[in-house]
Design a protein around this motif. Structure first.
Motif, PDB file in Angstrom:
ATOM      1  N   GLY A  69       0.792  -1.213   0.000  1.00 48.08           N
ATOM      2  CA  GLY A  69       0.000   0.000   0.000  1.00 48.08           C
ATOM      3  C   GLY A  69       0.828   1.268   0.000  1.00 48.08           C
ATOM      4  O   GLY A  69       2.052   1.244  -0.067  1.00 48.08           O
ATOM      5  N   SER A  90       2.122   3.526   7.314  1.00 45.74           N
ATOM      6  CA  SER A  90       1.106   3.185   6.323  1.00 45.74           C
ATOM      7  C   SER A  90       0.270   4.432   6.088  1.00 45.74           C
ATOM      8  O   SER A  90       0.014   5.215   7.010  1.00 45.74           O
ATOM      9  N   TRP A  91      -0.163   4.632   4.835  1.00 49.98           N
ATOM     10  CA  TRP A  91      -0.918   5.838   4.482  1.00 49.98           C
ATOM     11  C   TRP A  91      -2.149   5.429   3.690  1.00 49.98           C
ATOM     12  O   TRP A  91      -2.027   4.914   2.571  1.00 49.98           O
ATOM     13  N   PRO A  92      -3.352   5.641   4.220  1.00 51.26           N
ATOM     14  CA  PRO A  92      -4.570   5.161   3.556  1.00 51.26           C
ATOM     15  C   PRO A  92      -5.045   6.049   2.406  1.00 51.26           C
ATOM     16  O   PRO A  92      -6.214   6.424   2.332  1.00 51.26           O
ATOM     17  N   GLU A 135      -8.068  11.185  -3.105  1.00 49.87           N
ATOM     18  CA  GLU A 135      -8.191  10.954  -1.666  1.00 49.87           C
ATOM     19  C   GLU A 135      -7.265  11.855  -0.853  1.00 49.87           C
ATOM     20  O   GLU A 135      -7.317  11.853   0.378  1.00 49.87           O
ATOM     21  N   SER A 194      -5.558  13.897   5.471  1.00 47.51           N
ATOM     22  CA  SER A 194      -4.784  12.678   5.164  1.00 47.51           C
ATOM     23  C   SER A 194      -3.295  12.877   5.422  1.00 47.51           C
ATOM     24  O   SER A 194      -2.559  11.917   5.549  1.00 47.51           O
TER      25      SER A 194
END
Length: 125
Positions: free
Chosen positions: A31, A42-44, A50, A55
């Motif tokens: 990801g 981790s970066w959604p 997005e 964020s």
């Protein structure tokens, strides 16, 4: 694609990217990621659509440690929304957007030069 530069052992080095993830300092991570010289998160965020000031919260939390943020926008370069650019600037962070591969390579060079750099990288296939 191998991206390994010669840097101190305590630094996070982007060694490879693709297949929806990255190899960072010998570890395969899936990801999108936020990469700092001594930390990886981790970066959604999966697409530029997005991307928002929210964020980038972890980036803003480390604003004193980051002078420039390289934004790997995916397979091709894209524009950073004005609200995001302004939010980063308000916290003293310049942003440079490019495709994810270029952002990985540029991060390694700047990090090896001991610059206050971080990368926000959208994973690519």
């Amino acid at each position: 694609m191998d991206l390994t530069p010669k840097v101190p052992a305590d630094r996070q080095v982007l060694e490879a990217y693709g297949d929806r993830g990255f190899r960072v300092s010998g570890r395969r991570l899936e990801g999108s990621l936020l990469v700092f010289p001594r930390e990886v998160l981790s970066w959604p965020v999966g697409t530029m659509d997005e991307l928002s000031p929210e964020s980038l919260g972890p980036m803003i939390e480390r604003a004193g440690e980051v002078e420039i943020m390289l934004l790997g926008a995916g397979a091709s370069m894209a524009f950073v929304p004005a609200t995001v650019r302004r939010h980063l600037k308000d916290h003293g962070i310049a942003v440079d957007v490019m495709d994810t591969g270029a952002a990985c390579r540029t991060y390694n060079v700047l990090m090896a030069e001991d610059r206050r750099v971080a990368a926000a990288l959208i994973a690519v296939d």
